[in-house]
Motif scaffolding. Sequence first.
Motif, PDB file in Angstrom:
ATOM      1  N   PHE A  40      67.578 -12.287 -72.272  1.00 58.90           N
ATOM      2  CA  PHE A  40      67.559 -13.736 -71.749  1.00 58.90           C
ATOM      3  C   PHE A  40      68.712 -13.897 -70.796  1.00 58.90           C
ATOM      4  N   ARG A  44      68.448 -14.779 -66.903  1.00 55.49           N
ATOM      5  CA  ARG A  44      68.919 -15.657 -65.984  1.00 55.49           C
ATOM      6  C   ARG A  44      70.038 -15.223 -64.946  1.00 55.49           C
ATOM      7  N   VAL A  63      65.687 -13.665 -81.362  1.00 56.41           N
ATOM      8  CA  VAL A  63      64.408 -13.972 -80.401  1.00 56.41           C
ATOM      9  C   VAL A  63      63.466 -12.808 -80.544  1.00 56.41           C
ATOM     10  N   ILE A  67      58.251 -14.029 -77.816  1.00 58.16           N
ATOM     11  CA  ILE A  67      58.948 -15.158 -77.234  1.00 58.16           C
ATOM     12  C   ILE A  67      59.562 -14.970 -75.949  1.00 58.16           C
ATOM     13  N   LEU A  68      60.088 -13.577 -75.958  1.00 60.38           N
ATOM     14  CA  LEU A  68      60.893 -13.207 -75.001  1.00 60.38           C
ATOM     15  C   LEU A  68      59.727 -12.887 -73.724  1.00 60.38           C
ATOM     16  N   ASP A  70      56.861 -14.308 -73.288  1.00 65.83           N
ATOM     17  CA  ASP A  70      56.288 -15.794 -73.076  1.00 65.83           C
ATOM     18  C   ASP A  70      57.326 -16.436 -72.006  1.00 65.83           C
ATOM     19  N   GLU A  71      58.625 -16.319 -72.321  1.00 63.37           N
ATOM     20  CA  GLU A  71      59.795 -16.837 -71.332  1.00 63.37           C
ATOM     21  C   GLU A  71      59.876 -16.105 -70.120  1.00 63.37           C
ATOM     22  N   PHE A  72      59.587 -14.670 -70.243  1.00 63.98           N
ATOM     23  CA  PHE A  72      59.721 -13.881 -68.900  1.00 63.98           C
ATOM     24  C   PHE A  72      58.368 -14.499 -68.218  1.00 63.98           C
ATOM     25  N   SER A  74      56.878 -17.193 -67.889  1.00 63.92           N
ATOM     26  CA  SER A  74      57.232 -18.698 -67.326  1.00 63.92           C
ATOM     27  C   SER A  74      58.290 -18.662 -66.255  1.00 63.92           C
ATOM     28  N   LEU A  75      59.169 -17.710 -66.428  1.00 66.12           N
ATOM     29  CA  LEU A  75      60.149 -17.928 -65.147  1.00 66.12           C
ATOM     30  C   LEU A  75      59.794 -16.908 -64.090  1.00 66.12           C
TER      31      LEU A  75
END
Length: 120
Positions: A40, A44, A63, A67-68, A70-72, A74-75
């Motif tokens: 994460f 960032r 984490v 979830i990682l 999904d976050e990737f 979305s970013l």
Amino acid sequence: MRRERVLVVEGERMRRELLATVLEGAGFAVVQATSGEEAFARLRMERDGIDRLVTAPLAGAHVCAVILADEFRSLRRGREAVVIEGAASPAEVAAMLQRPARAPAASAAAPATPALRNAA
């Protein structure tokens, strides 16, 4: 020409380094992280510098790999995230990343191999 940068997240040092070596041999630039938290932070810091994500289930981590991923996604809209499941070899991961990216709707289908899941 800029090589695609892949963030490899794997808690086991030997497996992470082997995967990084194979991906570099396949033409990718590799950034390594040992945990979801470190991944994460790298996402960032790097902003648009990471093109793809490869992660394994992270034992005992706060984490998790899904979830990682999904976050990737979305970013980095439209970028590929691969979750390694089971005993996928580094060569299988490299082969998957070398295939043309699939459309997001199609990638929710069955995994490319039993050991890999394209989370894009």
